[in-house]
Design a protein around this motif. Structure first.
Motif, PDB file in Angstrom:
ATOM      1  N   SER A  62       0.833  -1.199   0.000  1.00  0.00           N
ATOM      2  CA  SER A  62       0.000   0.000   0.000  1.00  0.00           C
ATOM      3  C   SER A  62       0.868   1.249   0.000  1.00  0.00           C
ATOM      4  N   ILE A  63       0.653   2.096  -1.009  1.00  0.00           N
ATOM      5  CA  ILE A  63       1.329   3.391  -1.101  1.00  0.00           C
ATOM      6  C   ILE A  63       0.268   4.452  -1.320  1.00  0.00           C
ATOM      7  N   ASP A  64       0.253   5.461  -0.451  1.00  0.00           N
ATOM      8  CA  ASP A  64      -0.721   6.555  -0.538  1.00  0.00           C
ATOM      9  C   ASP A  64      -2.150   6.033  -0.566  1.00  0.00           C
ATOM     10  N   TYR A  65      -2.415   4.995   0.221  1.00  0.00           N
ATOM     11  CA  TYR A  65      -3.737   4.371   0.370  1.00  0.00           C
ATOM     12  C   TYR A  65      -4.214   3.673  -0.907  1.00  0.00           C
ATOM     13  N   LYS A  66      -3.321   3.427  -1.830  1.00  0.00           N
ATOM     14  CA  LYS A  66      -3.630   2.542  -2.954  1.00  0.00           C
ATOM     15  C   LYS A  66      -3.215   1.144  -2.518  1.00  0.00           C
ATOM     16  N   ARG A 174      -0.463  12.917  -6.163  1.00  0.00           N
ATOM     17  CA  ARG A 174      -1.846  13.088  -6.613  1.00  0.00           C
ATOM     18  C   ARG A 174      -2.739  11.973  -6.098  1.00  0.00           C
ATOM     19  N   VAL A 175      -2.192  10.765  -6.068  1.00  0.00           N
ATOM     20  CA  VAL A 175      -2.970   9.626  -5.555  1.00  0.00           C
ATOM     21  C   VAL A 175      -3.349   9.873  -4.105  1.00  0.00           C
ATOM     22  N   LEU A 176      -2.409  10.383  -3.330  1.00  0.00           N
ATOM     23  CA  LEU A 176      -2.674  10.673  -1.920  1.00  0.00           C
ATOM     24  C   LEU A 176      -3.740  11.751  -1.774  1.00  0.00           C
ATOM     25  N   MET A 177      -3.632  12.827  -2.537  1.00  0.00           N
ATOM     26  CA  MET A 177      -4.563  13.942  -2.397  1.00  0.00           C
ATOM     27  C   MET A 177      -5.969  13.569  -2.855  1.00  0.00           C
TER      28      MET A 177
END
Length: 245
Positions: A62-66, A174-177
Motif C-alpha cells: 500500500s502506497i498513498d492508500y492505494k 496526486r494519488v494521496l490527495m
C-alpha cells in the motif's frame, strides 16, 4: 457400467459355484477388499486432479492508500488463472473481488474494497487451471490496515528565484490527495551553508518564500508530507538546491 461395478462383477463371476458358507464369506470379503482398493485409487486420482500448488508470498502493498494484493506464481504455472477474495476482520463471509476473478496477473487492486481506514482486512487468492478443471488451496495474507500499513510517498520540490527570495513549491502525490483531500501538511527543511537546518510547517498547496538569504550562496531544500490525524509521514524528498543571485 462404472469401473467399480465391473470389477465387483468380475470377482463374482470368477468365484467357483458353491453355496457353502465359507465360499460365500470369501466372495464377500474379496468384493469388499477390491472395492476398498478401487475407492482408494479413485480418491488419489481426484486429489491429484483438484490440488494445484497454491500461490506464495501473498501480501498487501500500500502506497498513498492505494492498496494492492500481490502474490508469487506457483511453479506449475503454465495454465493458471487466479481468484481473489477479501473480508473485513471479524466478519465470517469472504467476498469476491469482482475485478480479480480468473485473472492471469499476479496482483489485484483492492483499494475500493479496503477503503475504510478504520477497518482491518484479510485477502486470499487461489489458482485454477481451466484445462484440467483443477484448483489450489487458498493462500491468505496477513491482517492489513490501510491506516497503519500504507506508506506515504515523498513529495516533489520545485525552487524558483524571485525578487523576494527563493520560492519553494511542494507537491504531494496526486494519488494521496485524491484519497485524503485535506488535513495534509508539508515540513520543509532548508539547509544553510555550513549545515545549519531550519524547518517550516506549511499547509499542503501553499508556497514558502525564503527571504533574507545571502547572495551568491547555495541553499538546499527537502520536504516531507505529514498527515497528523493519521499519524503518518513520508520520507524526506530528494534534496533540491539553488544558488542565490
Amino acid at each position: 457400467m462404472g469401473p467399480l461395478t465391473a470389477a465387483l462383477n468380475k470377482v463374482h463371476l470368477d468365484q467357483p459355484v458353491s453355496s457353502g458358507p465359507h465360499t460365500r464369506l470369501e466372495r464377500i470379503m474379496n468384493r469388499l477388499l477390491l472395492g476398498a482398493v478401487l475407492l482408494e485409487k479413485l480418491a488419489l486420482c481426484v486429489t491429484a486432479q483438484e490440488m494445484l500448488a497454491p500461490p506464495g508470498q501473498v501480501k498487501f502493498e500500500s502506497i498513498d492508500y492505494k492498496n494492492s494484493l500481490h502474490w508469487a506464481a506457483p511453479t506449475n504455472s503454465s495454465c493458471l488463472q487466479y481468484h481473489v477474495q477479501y473480508k473485513i476482520y471479524g466478519e465470517l463471509d469472504w467476498l469476491n473481488a469482482s475485478n480479480c476473478q480468473g485473472i492471469h496477473r499476479h496482483h489485484c487492486n483492492l483499494s475500493g474494497a479496503t477503503s475504510d481506514v478504520r477497518e482491518w482486512y484479510y485477502a486470499r487468492v487461489r489458482a485454477s487451471c481451466v484445462a484440467t478443471s483443477s484448483k489450489s488451496a487458498w493462500a491468505m495474507s496477513r491482517r492489513f490496515s490501510p491506516r497503519w500499513d500504507t506508506k506515504i510517498s515523498a513529495p516533489t520540490v520545485k525552487l524558483n528565484l524571485s525578487k523576494q527570495g527563493v520560492v519553494v513549491q511542494v507537491k504531494a502525490s496526486r494519488v494521496l490527495m485524491r484519497k485524503v483531500h485535506n488535513g495534509v501538511d508539508n515540513n520543509i527543511y532548508v539547509v544553510h551553508p555550513g549545515g545549519k537546518e531550519e524547518v517550516y510547517e506549511v499547509p499542503c498547496g501553499s508556497r514558502l518564500t525564503l527571504t533574507e538569504l545571502k547572495p551568491r550562496t547555495r541553499y538546499c531544500v527537502q520536504a516531507q508530507t505529514v498527515i497528523p490525524r493519521h499519524m503518518k509521514s513520508s520520507d524526506r524528498s530528494t534534496a533540491e538546491c539553488i544558488t542565490t543571485d
